[in-house]
Scaffold this active site. Structure first.
Site, PDB file in Angstrom:
ATOM      1  N   ASP A  31     -33.275  -9.906   0.558  1.00 53.10           N
ATOM      2  CA  ASP A  31     -32.171 -10.859   0.427  1.00 53.10           C
ATOM      3  C   ASP A  31     -32.005 -11.591   1.751  1.00 53.10           C
ATOM      4  O   ASP A  31     -32.427 -11.104   2.803  1.00 53.10           O
ATOM      5  CB  ASP A  31     -30.878 -10.130   0.055  1.00 53.10           C
ATOM      6  CG  ASP A  31     -29.745 -11.105  -0.303  1.00 53.10           C
ATOM      7  OD1 ASP A  31     -30.035 -12.140  -0.922  1.00 53.10           O
ATOM      8  OD2 ASP A  31     -28.586 -10.829   0.037  1.00 53.10           O
ATOM      9  N   SER A  32     -31.340 -12.746   1.697  1.00 49.62           N
ATOM     10  CA  SER A  32     -31.072 -13.479   2.936  1.00 49.62           C
ATOM     11  C   SER A  32     -29.943 -12.830   3.743  1.00 49.62           C
ATOM     12  O   SER A  32     -29.774 -13.129   4.916  1.00 49.62           O
ATOM     13  CB  SER A  32     -30.706 -14.931   2.610  1.00 49.62           C
ATOM     14  OG  SER A  32     -29.637 -14.965   1.690  1.00 49.62           O
ATOM     15  N   CYS A  49     -32.141 -12.580  -3.628  1.00 47.67           N
ATOM     16  CA  CYS A  49     -31.564 -13.859  -3.182  1.00 47.67           C
ATOM     17  C   CYS A  49     -31.843 -14.958  -4.214  1.00 47.67           C
ATOM     18  O   CYS A  49     -33.005 -15.198  -4.578  1.00 47.67           O
ATOM     19  CB  CYS A  49     -32.207 -14.225  -1.843  1.00 47.67           C
ATOM     20  SG  CYS A  49     -31.763 -15.837  -1.210  1.00 47.67           S
ATOM     21  N   GLU A  75     -16.068 -11.907   0.674  1.00 45.31           N
ATOM     22  CA  GLU A  75     -16.261 -11.486   2.067  1.00 45.31           C
ATOM     23  C   GLU A  75     -14.920 -11.218   2.760  1.00 45.31           C
ATOM     24  O   GLU A  75     -14.883 -10.482   3.745  1.00 45.31           O
ATOM     25  CB  GLU A  75     -17.109 -12.520   2.820  1.00 45.31           C
ATOM     26  CG  GLU A  75     -18.497 -12.583   2.195  1.00 45.31           C
ATOM     27  CD  GLU A  75     -19.571 -13.183   3.076  1.00 45.31           C
ATOM     28  OE1 GLU A  75     -19.254 -13.990   3.953  1.00 45.31           O
ATOM     29  OE2 GLU A  75     -20.752 -12.836   2.856  1.00 45.31           O
ATOM     30  N   CYS A 110     -24.906 -15.312  -8.429  1.00 44.92           N
ATOM     31  CA  CYS A 110     -24.813 -15.068  -6.985  1.00 44.92           C
ATOM     32  C   CYS A 110     -24.525 -13.585  -6.806  1.00 44.92           C
ATOM     33  O   CYS A 110     -23.698 -13.013  -7.530  1.00 44.92           O
ATOM     34  CB  CYS A 110     -23.704 -15.924  -6.371  1.00 44.92           C
ATOM     35  SG  CYS A 110     -23.273 -15.476  -4.669  1.00 44.92           S
ATOM     36  N   HIS A 140     -22.846 -11.960  -4.759  1.00 46.08           N
ATOM     37  CA  HIS A 140     -21.477 -11.546  -4.386  1.00 46.08           C
ATOM     38  C   HIS A 140     -20.554 -11.406  -5.604  1.00 46.08           C
ATOM     39  O   HIS A 140     -19.567 -10.672  -5.544  1.00 46.08           O
ATOM     40  CB  HIS A 140     -20.841 -12.577  -3.448  1.00 46.08           C
ATOM     41  CG  HIS A 140     -21.286 -12.499  -2.023  1.00 46.08           C
ATOM     42  ND1 HIS A 140     -22.570 -12.761  -1.631  1.00 46.08           N
ATOM     43  CD2 HIS A 140     -20.605 -12.196  -0.884  1.00 46.08           C
ATOM     44  CE1 HIS A 140     -22.665 -12.640  -0.302  1.00 46.08           C
ATOM     45  NE2 HIS A 140     -21.495 -12.289   0.168  1.00 46.08           N
TER      46      HIS A 140
END
Lengths: 274, 274
Positions: free
Chosen positions: B14-15, B77, B156, B188, B190
């Site tokens: 993943d990035s 990603c 986040e 995504c 997240h």
């Protein structure tokens, strides 16, 4: 030579289009000056790059503005102001102003108890630039810096009022009010779009009309002083021109032109490759 | 040789740390496999880079995982899955799975009327990867892809419930419900943290229990099938080990370890320079 120098444009540099809030303040207070805006939007955001990369990018962008014979450079980008200002000042032969020092000076001037709150992006907070600037202004100042990562996407989504925006803003203002700040400094070019909402939330949270300081206004005031003392003002009597240079075609120019308070159709925008 | 190959770890790339949601699904469904996670968090986010840069980064990161003798690679990603999967597949001699195709297949399988909603970052939306994947699955599918830029900062910030989170989620779900989607795909890494909130908002908005598809579960299911058909499963009877390699010291490892469902103190994290 001196007269020619007077008639050069003022350069404004940002990593993207957020600096349009600074450009707007400059256009309002310096209506007869030519302004040229350089936005490196192909490489935005700078906050995630290493310091050396930001310095390299800033040098390249300032070099393009220099080739357009600017007489002064306003760095609207907080990240560049934090890490590359000394390098630019050492290499350029015209005045270079960042947003951090003028904003901090103007903010502290409104803090009778020396308690200044700052909202900024995570990258700006991590740079430590605001506490450094505050302490060099006033070693007794207390500075409370909070990262506000929801506010840039909020502004870019054009959500500037309503309950969602109010709750986002309140999330970040509440701890600053608990810190008993005297004034709030906006440490990111996007945040002034949320000033009306922040003002009403600050009243609701603190019961007081706390001053909100926009770095754009602060840097414009310092530039006006500097131009007066160095006799840099144009002698033309007609309105200045506005030119915008970007490194990528923007997908949000309509929105950003509202930040600037102009019709997007009347903007003179060119794109360059870096 | 075949047996040795079986005992190699599964690589996850993943990035940043968002792929921990994918790592979690893999650890749950493949508890005896060794897993090695490579997060290029020094260069996150990839979504703002050019295609060629993403390909270069992906090659370099996959090369490090290859040197650890992985037997399969899961690209967590979305940006890399969108632009670099074919390049990686052509150059690597083990199976490479992305998140976009398995997610889209699993999503469309739950759409009786072929109307799939997708939430993703702006970069993923601009890549056009989800409509491409959907049309190659089912040329009659209707796919409704929306950028949801507030959701990554929300996760986040660890704001996963409450009125602010609810209003953010509702902002993006409302137009998809108006599009009469059959199911919602989370495009995504997240977003799965917001699944409980999204589920209740989808009921509130549509009056229906619309399925929510997590790409992490979808890619894990495809990997399980592939490992069965290619006889790649480990023969060990004891729990697999988990190793995490990052390109920068993370400032949010405590939070990300909760995404993974592990105690941060028990994580085996090393940092490499790229």
């Amino acid at each position: 030579m001196s007269k020619l120098r007077n008639e050069g444009p003022i350069g404004v540099f940002d990593s993207g289009l957020g600096g349009f809030t600074v450009l707007r303040a400059l256009a309002e207070h310096l209506p007869r000056e030519d302004l040229v805006y350089f936005g490196d939007n192909a490489r935005v955001p700078y906050g995630i790059r290493s310091e050396q990369t930001v310095i390299n990018y800033a040098r390249a962008c300032a070099g393009i503005l220099r080739s357009l014979h600017i007489k002064a450079l306003v760095v609207a980008c907080n990240t560049v102001s934090a890490v590359a200002l000394d390098v630019l000042r050492a290499e350029l032969f015209f005045p270079v102003l960042g947003v951090i020092e003028p904003g901090t000076r103007a903010g502290l001037a409104q803090c009778p108890n020396g308690r200044l709150g700052v909202l900024a992006t995570g990258a700006t907070v991590r740079s430590g630039a605001y506490p450094r600037a505050a302490l060099s202004c006033n070693p007794d100042a207390s500075i409370f810096v909070r990262a506000a990562p929801l506010l840039v996407p909020l502004v870019e989504e054009d959500v500037l009022s309503g309950e969602l925006a109010r709750l986002c803003v309140r999330k970040y203002l509440e701890p600053l009010v608990l810190d008993d700040i005297d004034a709030l400094l906006l440490g990111c070019t996007h945040y002034p779009l949320l000033t009306p909402l922040m003002a009403s939330e600050l009243v609701a949270l603190s019961g007081k009309n706390l001053p909100i300081i926009d770095s754009a206004e602060a840097v414009t005031a310092e530039l006006l002083q500097l131009m007066a003392s160095q006799h840099l003002a144009t002698e033309r009597a007609y309105p200045g021109k506005l030119r915008i240079i970007l490194t990528d075609r923007p997908d949000n120019l309509d929105l950003a032109s509202r930040w600037l308070g102009r019709d997007p159709a009347e903007l003179n925008v060119t794109t360059v490759d870096l």
